[in-house]
Scaffold this active site. Structure first.
Site, short mmCIF file in Angstrom:
data_model
loop_
_atom_site.label_atom_id
_atom_site.label_comp_id
_atom_site.label_asym_id
_atom_site.label_seq_id
_atom_site.Cartn_x
_atom_site.Cartn_y
_atom_site.Cartn_z
N HIS A 41 0.83 -1.21 0.00
CA HIS A 41 0.00 0.00 0.00
C HIS A 41 0.86 1.26 0.00
O HIS A 41 1.95 1.27 0.55
CB HIS A 41 -0.94 -0.01 1.22
CG HIS A 41 -1.93 -1.13 1.14
ND1 HIS A 41 -2.55 -1.66 2.23
CD2 HIS A 41 -2.39 -1.81 0.06
CE1 HIS A 41 -3.35 -2.63 1.83
NE2 HIS A 41 -3.27 -2.75 0.53
N HIS A 81 -3.37 3.91 -2.70
CA HIS A 81 -3.65 2.48 -2.79
C HIS A 81 -3.75 1.91 -1.38
O HIS A 81 -2.75 1.84 -0.67
CB HIS A 81 -2.52 1.78 -3.56
CG HIS A 81 -2.67 0.28 -3.63
ND1 HIS A 81 -1.60 -0.58 -3.58
CD2 HIS A 81 -3.77 -0.51 -3.75
CE1 HIS A 81 -2.03 -1.84 -3.66
NE2 HIS A 81 -3.34 -1.81 -3.77
N HIS A 125 -10.35 -3.38 -6.08
CA HIS A 125 -9.97 -4.57 -6.84
C HIS A 125 -10.03 -5.89 -6.04
O HIS A 125 -9.53 -6.90 -6.52
CB HIS A 125 -8.64 -4.38 -7.57
CG HIS A 125 -7.52 -3.83 -6.75
ND1 HIS A 125 -6.77 -2.74 -7.15
CD2 HIS A 125 -7.04 -4.20 -5.58
CE1 HIS A 125 -5.86 -2.48 -6.23
NE2 HIS A 125 -5.99 -3.35 -5.27
N GLY A 182 1.43 0.82 -10.21
CA GLY A 182 2.70 0.15 -10.52
C GLY A 182 3.33 -0.28 -9.21
O GLY A 182 2.65 -0.61 -8.25
N HIS A 185 -5.06 -5.28 -12.25
CA HIS A 185 -5.06 -4.31 -11.16
C HIS A 185 -3.69 -3.73 -10.85
O HIS A 185 -3.57 -2.75 -10.13
CB HIS A 185 -5.68 -4.91 -9.90
CG HIS A 185 -4.74 -5.73 -9.06
ND1 HIS A 185 -4.00 -6.77 -9.57
CD2 HIS A 185 -4.44 -5.66 -7.75
CE1 HIS A 185 -3.29 -7.29 -8.59
NE2 HIS A 185 -3.52 -6.65 -7.48
#
Lengths: 140, 476
Positions: free
Chosen positions: B203, B234, B324, B374, B399
């Protein structure tokens, strides 16, 4: 003479943890140490507080997952990290004491947070020499 | 993984016909190089999913698929409740509704010049990150339930962001059907002080610059220009989602035989959608989705506070927020008939095409933004759902990059401190509490995200709109 110890084994996204010991209880203690080592250097964690843990499961392998998840819960809700364990297993019930301290980001430099113990590569078994092995993958 | 084990349908679609207990085929969307680089476990897992009751069409794997838990990460499978279909805790994963939210800042890379370090330090000190970090918000029992029911809408009502934000979040910021009473006290306890925290592992929060446009017209509608600065977040549902996943995985594994379900792998733990356990999981999982949406909304608010201090002229607006790790009830056309299906996306992004009713009006002609993270130091991508998305894997796309190497191997190969210095040489600033964590997340430990999104585009899953490069990365 069976050995006592722990190690990590590779998983593509996460970390495999494995504990060995002359008894099931010691193998579970070592597996817990392996899980802590996935988070931080266990040598740098001090035994300042003790937490009591109890759980149960119908099979030894499911009991390993319950044990590790109980530790994850205690770590998450108490902001603690552990370095020493004393596990007693009687039938399907496990009771344990875990020693550790509050997470100190500066000192422990935690590399990861374990989300949960999984059934992946889950195995609890006894070798020909009588020694126990307990392993699974933990999600980080 | 051996490509020879698949029937090659096209350069970007590979298929395993049903055999043994498989009820439907398994389909992987990827090019041959990506397939060869995948772990053998992906084959095992994608074919195992094909054996589950009530599965519709096929068990799919995205170009970034890798070895997961029961389901491959990058797995998509839809189930029909009327056909005895199942819902699977393993098919959603531990981090329920983990996802990516991208914010437009209205700033250009040039305007950022000279302010990178204060921005990195400001974000790192203001947004709780990593193990042991706590949010400013503590929820009592009543507020916890309100959050689990309201999602990002709850957060906006509490002053974290504006109502316009919600239009750019899946489900308009609030997942219907959440049942806080199905979430255990232990799960709620894990979350009480974790709202607005980023977590750790893969994350991150990144400040990124747009470096390449593939589709200028769509980029213009998205508000994305070359040289623009955006922020991507994220993260997921934190401790609450992890605990829900852990508990239902256990209960579903134990309950499956009683429901007449044979599990080829315990991690495929599932329950009939119409069973009491299945319904309870759906209620809890939807509460977990709301937790993730609220969490990303609060982090958005914290990000805005930091930007406002350094760039008073900046206005941070949402491009979109995608999840996701979910299971959602959606209408899909199968055999010419529209049917409600329970679509599991484990490490896969929803990618609705143009005209889909779930899209906000101003994105109706472009399709849904698909946000692909990424890894630290590498590119991220913005894609869009296409006209043909619906005919591929129920409108789903990849994802992220997907790991190519274990944490264990990454730790042996790289030193965190050195990586941070090398990235700084390339003008990418990393802020993280753990140098070992940085090593485990080394860019080289991931697959080439460029190859993954290219395969997604060629397979018709989603189309590339823009490529982003990191400027600042806050890493858990």
């Amino acid at each position: 003479m069976s050995m006592t110890g722990w190690e990590h084994f590779p998983h593509e996204a996460d970390v495999g943890i494995r504990g060995y010991g002359p008894s099931l209880s010691v193998a579970f203690e070592q597996a817990a140490l392996a899980m802590m080592a996935a988070i931080a250097d266990v040598e740098g964690i001090e035994s300042r507080q003790r937490v009591e843990i109890a759980c149960e499961a119908p099979e030894p392998d499911l009991l390993l997952v319950e044990w590790l998840n109980a530790l994850i819960y205690e770590m998450a809700t108490r902001d603690m990290i552990f370095c020493r364990f004393a596990v007693t297993i009687e039938g399907t019930a496990l009771s344990a004491q875990a020693w550790g301290e509050d997470v100190d980001v500066e000192r422990h430099r935690p590399a990861a947070e374990v989300k949960g113990a999984t059934y992946t590569a889950l195995e609890v078994s006894r070798a020909a020499d009588g020694g126990w092995m307990a392993q699974c993958v933990v999600d980080v | 993984m051996q490509a020879e084990r698949f029937e090659k349908v096209s350069e970007f679609e590979w298929r395993v016909p049903p055999s043994g207990a498989m009820r439907v085929p398994a389909v992987i969307y990827a090019d041959e190089n990506l397939i060869r680089a995948m772990d053998e476990k992906v084959y095992e897992q994608v074919t195992n999913v094909a054996t589950l009751p009530g599965i519709v069409e096929a068990s799919y794997a995205m170009p970034d698929a890798h070895w997961g838990y029961g389901f491959p990460i990058g797995g998509v499978a839809a189930f029909d409740a009327e056909q005895g279909g199942v819902v699977s805790a393993g098919g959603v994963g531990f981090d329920i509704s983990c996802g990516v939210r991208t914010l437009l800042t209205g700033l250009t890379r040039t305007q950022l010049e000279g302010h990178e370090s204060p921005l990195a330090d400001g974000l790192y000190s203001h947004i709780p990150v990593g193990l042991g970090s706590r949010g400013q918000i503590s929820l009592d029992a009543k507020e916890m339930d309100a959050m689990l029911t309201g999602g990002a809408r709850w957060a906006v009502e509490r002053g974290y962001g504006s109502p316009e934000d919600l239009e750019r979040v899946e489900e308009h910021g609030c997942m219907a059907g959440a049942r806080p009473e199905c979430v255990s006290e232990r799960a709620k306890n894990r979350q009480r002080r974790e709202m607005g925290t980023l977590g750790s592992g893969n994350h991150y929060l990144e400040v990124q610059q747009v470096v390449e446009l593939f589709d200028e017209a769509t980029a213009a509608v998205f508000g994305v220009q070359r040289g623009a600065v955006v922020v991507s977040i994220h993260c997921g549902s934190r401790g609450l989602g992890h605990q829900i996943g852990t508990e239902f995985l256990r209960d579903m594994a134990a309950g499956a035989p009683g429901q007449g379900i044979t599990l080829p792998d315990r991690e495929l733990a599932c329950a009939r959608i119409e069973s009491e356990l299945g319904q309870r999981y759906l209620g809890a999982m939807r509460a977990g989705i709301n937790c993730a949406l609220a969490n990303r909304q609060i982090i958005t608010h914290l990000t805005r506070e930091v930007f406002a201090r350094i760039f008073p002229q900046a206005g941070l607006t949402l491009l979109y927020d995608v999840s996701h790790n979910t299971c959602k009830r959606e209408e899909h056309t199968v055999d010419g008939r529209s049917r409600p299906l329970f679509v599991h996306r484990k490490g896969a992004t929803r990618a609705f095409g143009p005209g889909h009713p779930a899209l906000p009006e101003d994105l109706s002609e472009t399709g849904q933004p698909v946000l692909i993270g990424g890894s630290m130091g590498t590119s991220s991508y913005i894609l869009t759902g296409t006209e043909v998305s619906e005919t591929r894997a129920f409108s789903s796309a990849c994802h992220g990059a997907g790991r190519a190497m274990s944490r264990h191997a990454a730790r042996r190969r790289w030193r965190g401190r050195q990586l941070v210095d090398e990235l700084a040489q390339r003008n990418i600033l990393i802020r993280s509490p753990s140098s070992r964590g940085v090593a485990e997340e080394a860019p080289g430990a991931y697959k080439d995200v460029g190859a993954v999104v290219e395969a997604a585009e060629h397979a018709g899953l989603a189309r590339r709109v823009a490529r982003l490069e990191p400027v600042v990365c806050i890493k858990g």
